[in-house]
Write an enzyme that holds these catalytic residues in place. Structure first.
Site, PDB file in Angstrom:
ATOM      1  CD  GLN A 234     -12.997  -0.910  -0.465  1.00 22.96           C
ATOM      2  OE1 GLN A 234     -12.166  -0.818   0.428  1.00 22.96           O
ATOM      3  NE2 GLN A 234     -14.245  -1.249  -0.239  1.00 22.96           N
TER       4      GLN A 234
ATOM      5  NE  ARG B   6     -10.951  -4.285   1.014  1.00 20.87           N
ATOM      6  CZ  ARG B   6      -9.957  -3.451   1.379  1.00 20.87           C
ATOM      7  NH1 ARG B   6     -10.218  -2.425   2.168  1.00 20.87           N
ATOM      8  NH2 ARG B   6      -8.728  -3.611   0.941  1.00 20.87           N
TER       9      ARG B   6
ATOM     10  NE  ARG C 183      -3.802   0.963   2.022  1.00 22.00           N
ATOM     11  CZ  ARG C 183      -4.997   1.265   2.533  1.00 22.00           C
ATOM     12  NH1 ARG C 183      -5.112   2.180   3.470  1.00 22.00           N
ATOM     13  NH2 ARG C 183      -6.075   0.646   2.116  1.00 22.00           N
TER      14      ARG C 183
ATOM     15  CG  HIS D 179      -8.423   0.477  -2.653  1.00 26.70           C
ATOM     16  ND1 HIS D 179      -7.706  -0.627  -2.221  1.00 26.70           N
ATOM     17  CD2 HIS D 179      -9.039   0.974  -1.539  1.00 26.70           C
ATOM     18  CE1 HIS D 179      -7.881  -0.776  -0.916  1.00 26.70           C
ATOM     19  NE2 HIS D 179      -8.687   0.176  -0.481  1.00 26.70           N
TER      20      HIS D 179
ATOM     21  CG  ASP E 141     -13.161   7.144  -1.100  1.00 24.72           C
ATOM     22  OD1 ASP E 141     -13.027   7.132   0.143  1.00 24.72           O
ATOM     23  OD2 ASP E 141     -12.211   6.918  -1.882  1.00 24.72           O
TER      24      ASP E 141
ATOM     25  CB  CYS F  89     -13.925   2.198   0.284  1.00 24.14           C
ATOM     26  SG  CYS F  89     -13.466   3.945   0.329  1.00 24.14           S
TER      27      CYS F  89
HETATM   28  N1  NVA Z   1      -9.635   7.269  -1.654  1.00 24.44           N
HETATM   29  C1  NVA Z   1      -9.254   6.927  -0.292  1.00 24.44           C
HETATM   30  C2  NVA Z   1      -9.535   5.486  -0.042  1.00 24.44           C
HETATM   31  C3  NVA Z   1      -9.234   5.015   1.362  1.00 24.44           C
HETATM   32  C4  NVA Z   1      -9.517   3.565   1.536  1.00 24.44           C
HETATM   33  C5  NVA Z   1      -7.798   7.253  -0.079  1.00 24.44           C
HETATM   34  O1  NVA Z   1      -6.988   6.973  -0.961  1.00 24.44           O
HETATM   35  O2  NVA Z   1      -7.463   7.806   0.968  1.00 24.44           O
HETATM   36  N1   CP Z   2     -11.142   0.701   2.672  1.00 23.64           N
HETATM   37  C1   CP Z   2      -9.861   0.669   3.078  1.00 23.64           C
HETATM   38  O1   CP Z   2      -8.929   0.414   2.305  1.00 23.64           O
HETATM   39  O2   CP Z   2      -9.684   0.899   4.394  1.00 23.64           O
HETATM   40  P1   CP Z   2      -8.292   1.089   5.149  1.00 23.64           P
HETATM   41  O3   CP Z   2      -7.697   2.372   4.660  1.00 23.64           O
HETATM   42  O4   CP Z   2      -8.633   1.107   6.598  1.00 23.64           O
HETATM   43  O5   CP Z   2      -7.398  -0.079   4.791  1.00 23.64           O
END
Ligand code: NVA
Ligand code: CP
Length: 312
Positions: free
Chosen positions: A139, A300, A109, A136, A231, A272
């Site tokens: 997700q 998930r 990540r 993602h 989101d 998400c």
């Molecule tokens: N679009 C958000 C998703 C978090 C799971 C981010 O990248 O912060």
């Molecule tokens: N939805 C998601 O990816 O959550 P986290 O950022 O908690 O992993």
């Protein structure tokens, strides 16, 4: 589809996954969920190791990978960028080669999509994208699994993403929707609409699946939706753009009035998570009867376990 063909396969953005391969993961996740509900105990990852690299924070993704792998007897190792040389002293290529000699698989990540793609190219073991600035994909797997649970199918469902159409979640939903034949509508202000390059790529998959991908700035497009998805307005790494995002996205909040505008009393709400309640979604919607966000979060884990079972 021959499940053996998935052994060793990475998941960097779903673009090189066929609809049959995606459906296979969804079916495996459904059976993994049933088995977990029955209290079945398996030890299918004994002797295996998983590197979990996190440049950005996480609750769901980290916990899904770590618990799914650990409860099957595997050994997950959490590596934040405070812990490893990646990004400071060592190149992505060299890190990939070293981790590939020690681990059965790698989850990443972080910021750049190029990093997860380099890891996948160089490591020699499956690499899973646990979120980058651009995609993602794990997700998106949980999201379509949740839709399938609610509606018994995904093909032809109208899924509307309302918010920042350029973000990782919106983009991965475009890929999976075009592969699986959904009617996917991204509703964002013009300044934040999804890029044409990705739309062009989606067209070729939509041509096969019958999917319909629509980009608009008009909230009227929620009419007839089976699911409204949103989101956060400010994704990780974009904190300096907060004021601009609030200004652009405030009219796109998912609230009871927008849910009613779908004209569909069985329309569900998806997110998400994590959510900023009162910004992209109101409390009555996320805490209301249409909300499926906790099932989505649980899924998930089942989809990630299925992904690892299929590819390891
Ligand atoms: N679009 C958000 C998703 C978090 C799971 C981010 O990248 O912060
Ligand atoms: N939805 C998601 O990816 O959550 P986290 O950022 O908690 O992993």
């Amino acid at each position: 589809m021959n499940p053996a063909a998935l052994k060793g396969k990475s998941l960097v953005n779903l673009k090189d996954w066929s609809p049959e391969e995606i459906e296979y993961i969804l079916e495996l996740a459904e059976s993994t969920k049933r088995s977990s509900r029955n209290g079945d105990v398996h030890q299918r990852f004994i002797g295996k190791t998983l590197a979990l690299i996190f440049e950005k924070r996480s609750t769901r993704t980290r916990c899904a990978f770590e618990t799914a792998f650990g409860e099957e007897g595997g050994h997950p190792v959490f590596l934040s960028t405070q812990d490893i040389q990646l990004g400071s002293k060592e190149s992505v290529e060299d890190t990939a080669r070293v981790l590939g000699r020690m681990f059965s698989a790698i989850e990443f990540r972080g910021f750049k999509q190029a990093t997860v793609e380099t890891l996948a190219r160089e490591a020699g073991v499956p690499v899973y994208n646990g979120l980058t600035d651009e995609y993602h994909p794990t997700q998106a797997l949980a999201d379509v699994m949740t839709l399938k649970e609610v509606f018994g199918k995904t093909k032809g469902l109208k899924l509307c993403f309302v918010g920042d159409g350029r973000n990782n979640v919106a983009r991965s939903l475009a890929v999976i929707s075009s592969k699986l034949g959904l009617d996917y509508t991204v509703i964002s202000p013009k300044e934040l609409c999804m890029d044409q390059a990705l739309l062009g790529e989606c067209e070729k998959w939509s041509g096969v699946s019958g999917a319909k991908i629509t980009i608009t700035d008009s909230l009227d497009a929620v009419a007839g939706a089976n699911a409204l998805y949103t989101d956060v307005w400010v994704s990780m790494g974009e904190e300096s753009r907060r004021d601009e995002r609030v200004r652009l996205l405030s009219p796109y909040q998912v609230n009871e009035s927008l849910m009613a505008r779908t004209g569909n009393s069985s329309c569900v709400f998806l997110h998400c998570l994590p959510a900023v309640k009162g910004e992209e979604v109101t409390v009555p919607v996320i805490e209301g009867t249409a909300s499926r966000v906790w099932d989505q979060a649980e899924n998930r884990k089942h989809t990630i376990k299925a992904l690892m079972l299929a590819t390891l």
